[in-house]
Structure formats: structure tokens, C-alpha cells
Design a protein around this motif. Sequence first.
Motif, PDB file in Angstrom:
ATOM      1  N   ASN A   1      78.730  70.974  43.390  1.00 54.26           N
ATOM      2  CA  ASN A   1      78.125  71.841  42.393  1.00 54.26           C
ATOM      3  C   ASN A   1      76.918  71.127  41.791  1.00 54.26           C
ATOM      4  OD1 ASN A   1      77.418  73.474  40.252  1.00 54.26           O
ATOM      5  ND2 ASN A   1      79.302  73.141  39.113  1.00 54.26           N
ATOM      6  N   TRP A   2      75.737  71.407  42.314  1.00 53.09           N
ATOM      7  CA  TRP A   2      74.544  70.708  41.846  1.00 53.09           C
ATOM      8  C   TRP A   2      74.205  71.039  40.397  1.00 53.09           C
ATOM      9  CZ3 TRP A   2      70.591  73.888  40.381  1.00 53.09           C
ATOM     10  CH2 TRP A   2      70.551  75.162  40.928  1.00 53.09           C
ATOM     11  N   LYS A   3      74.743  72.116  39.858  1.00 61.07           N
ATOM     12  CA  LYS A   3      74.458  72.479  38.466  1.00 61.07           C
ATOM     13  C   LYS A   3      75.169  71.572  37.466  1.00 61.07           C
ATOM     14  CE  LYS A   3      73.434  77.271  39.504  1.00 61.07           C
ATOM     15  NZ  LYS A   3      73.865  78.668  39.327  1.00 61.07           N
ATOM     16  N   LYS A   4      76.106  70.750  37.946  1.00 61.42           N
ATOM     17  CA  LYS A   4      76.790  69.829  37.029  1.00 61.42           C
ATOM     18  C   LYS A   4      75.819  68.830  36.405  1.00 61.42           C
ATOM     19  CE  LYS A   4      78.388  66.937  40.829  1.00 61.42           C
ATOM     20  NZ  LYS A   4      79.542  66.496  41.575  1.00 61.42           N
ATOM     21  N   GLN A   5      74.651  68.687  37.000  1.00 60.37           N
ATOM     22  CA  GLN A   5      73.617  67.810  36.450  1.00 60.37           C
ATOM     23  C   GLN A   5      73.221  68.256  35.043  1.00 60.37           C
ATOM     24  OE1 GLN A   5      72.727  65.087  37.694  1.00 60.37           O
ATOM     25  NE2 GLN A   5      70.660  64.578  37.133  1.00 60.37           N
TER      26      GLN A   5
ATOM     27  N   ASP B   1      63.474  67.566  42.798  1.00 61.53           N
ATOM     28  CA  ASP B   1      63.776  66.445  43.684  1.00 61.53           C
ATOM     29  C   ASP B   1      65.285  66.191  43.713  1.00 61.53           C
ATOM     30  OD1 ASP B   1      63.346  64.287  45.394  1.00 61.53           O
ATOM     31  OD2 ASP B   1      62.801  62.916  43.776  1.00 61.53           O
ATOM     32  N   TYR B   2      65.917  66.246  42.553  1.00 62.98           N
ATOM     33  CA  TYR B   2      67.369  66.046  42.462  1.00 62.98           C
ATOM     34  C   TYR B   2      68.123  67.022  43.364  1.00 62.98           C
ATOM     35  CZ  TYR B   2      71.954  67.383  40.813  1.00 62.98           C
ATOM     36  OH  TYR B   2      73.260  67.770  40.782  1.00 62.98           O
ATOM     37  N   VAL B   3      67.773  68.308  43.321  1.00 61.17           N
ATOM     38  CA  VAL B   3      68.516  69.315  44.089  1.00 61.17           C
ATOM     39  C   VAL B   3      68.346  69.077  45.590  1.00 61.17           C
ATOM     40  CG1 VAL B   3      68.814  71.781  44.576  1.00 61.17           C
ATOM     41  CG2 VAL B   3      68.490  71.010  42.223  1.00 61.17           C
ATOM     42  N   VAL B   4      67.161  68.676  46.027  1.00 63.89           N
ATOM     43  CA  VAL B   4      66.959  68.362  47.446  1.00 63.89           C
ATOM     44  C   VAL B   4      67.813  67.155  47.830  1.00 63.89           C
ATOM     45  CG1 VAL B   4      65.284  67.563  49.173  1.00 63.89           C
ATOM     46  CG2 VAL B   4      64.666  69.398  47.585  1.00 63.89           C
TER      47      VAL B   4
ATOM     48  N   ARG C   1      63.560  62.735  55.178  1.00 66.69           N
ATOM     49  CA  ARG C   1      63.801  63.937  54.400  1.00 66.69           C
ATOM     50  C   ARG C   1      62.521  64.699  54.130  1.00 66.69           C
ATOM     51  NH1 ARG C   1      65.633  63.367  48.271  1.00 66.69           N
ATOM     52  NH2 ARG C   1      63.517  63.890  47.770  1.00 66.69           N
ATOM     53  N   GLY C   2      61.432  64.017  54.000  1.00 63.86           N
ATOM     54  CA  GLY C   2      60.173  64.670  53.664  1.00 63.86           C
ATOM     55  C   GLY C   2      60.055  64.896  52.165  1.00 63.86           C
ATOM     56  N   ASN C   3      58.921  65.397  51.762  1.00 60.08           N
ATOM     57  CA  ASN C   3      58.637  65.638  50.359  1.00 60.08           C
ATOM     58  C   ASN C   3      59.489  66.786  49.843  1.00 60.08           C
ATOM     59  OD1 ASN C   3      57.362  66.683  47.944  1.00 60.08           O
ATOM     60  ND2 ASN C   3      55.635  65.343  48.458  1.00 60.08           N
ATOM     61  N   TYR C   4      60.096  66.599  48.691  1.00 58.46           N
ATOM     62  CA  TYR C   4      60.980  67.625  48.141  1.00 58.46           C
ATOM     63  C   TYR C   4      60.262  68.954  47.921  1.00 58.46           C
ATOM     64  CZ  TYR C   4      59.026  66.909  43.443  1.00 58.46           C
ATOM     65  OH  TYR C   4      58.204  66.841  42.363  1.00 58.46           O
TER      66      TYR C   4
END
Length: 172
Positions: free
Chosen positions: A98-102, A66-69, A148-151
Motif C-alpha cells: 500500500n504505497w499510500k501508507k507513506q 519518485d517514491y511511488v516509482v 529504472r530510468g527517470n521517475y
Amino acid sequence: MWYSSKSNIQISKSFKTASSSIYQLIKDNWFREGDKLINNHWTHNKIEDEWGVKGNRITLIRNPWDYVVSAYHWALRNGEAPKEYSFEDFLYKPSQFNWKKQLEYWDCESDDVIQFETIDADIERIRTKYNLAKITIPLTHQKKTLHRGNYQAYYNKESRDYIRLVFGGQLY
């Protein structure tokens, strides 16, 4: 993000986890003289280094798929990914976001977590556990991406496995 010497806790707010809502909740309900508060995404290590404090570590996290979406839509809306990027492009090609920073938040040693998906129950649990003031203003999360719809619809088997690989055994 927040440190309370009285309660001996620190809350680290990660990206795309209703962190602005949590910041407002703390500011309006729990912030007291002597506390430290900043509306920024800081890891626990940064809180400790910048403020010279250490308390019970509470981290805000979110289901990584969900976070990445959510990060994808945020990056498109804010010009941090090319407008023509598909979701797959966002996963596998470079962009300014950079979504990987999570992972910095997932990899830290936490004493407790607040999960985006169970935020109301977790806030009440944290409030009770650390003897924090009763919340006078209900927590409201403003969805910034509409329609957005469901992730889950964004993923195929390969991309689901990729997120599982990136986040490793730290999935909840």
C-alpha cells in the motif's frame, strides 16, 4: 526508529527514503548509551507510544512521484504486486504494498525533515543543528533497482495529477 535523550531528537524513517542508510549512519556515528534504535519504519507517534519518549521530530521524506516509482519496483521485486502489473495498475489497483501508507509520515507534525533528494546537505544541517558527532563513515545509498530510468517518464498527466491529489498540499 531512533531517539536520543542527550540530543532530545527522534528520527522517523519512512518507506523508500534511504532509511536503511540512515539507520546505519546513526548506528555507526551517533548512537550512544541510553539511545533507542530500531531498524524499522516507525512514525513519530509509534516512537512516542512504544518508547514513552518525546523529542524534536525529524522525518525522512522523498519526492512523492519518485517514491511511488521506487515503491512500484520494490513491490514487483518482492512479490507484493503481481508481476504483470504495469505502473498504472500499481497506482489504481490493490496490491499487498500500500504505497499510500507513506502519508502517515507526511501527515505528522515534524520539527525538521531530511529529504531524500538533498540527503547529504540535510544530514550535515541536522548534525550541526543538534550538535551530533561528525560523520566518520560517508553516507552511501545503495540503489536496489537498476535500469529504472527517470521517475518522470512513468507518469502521464492523469497519474501526475493523481499523486498530487493523494499527497494534497503537502508536496514540497
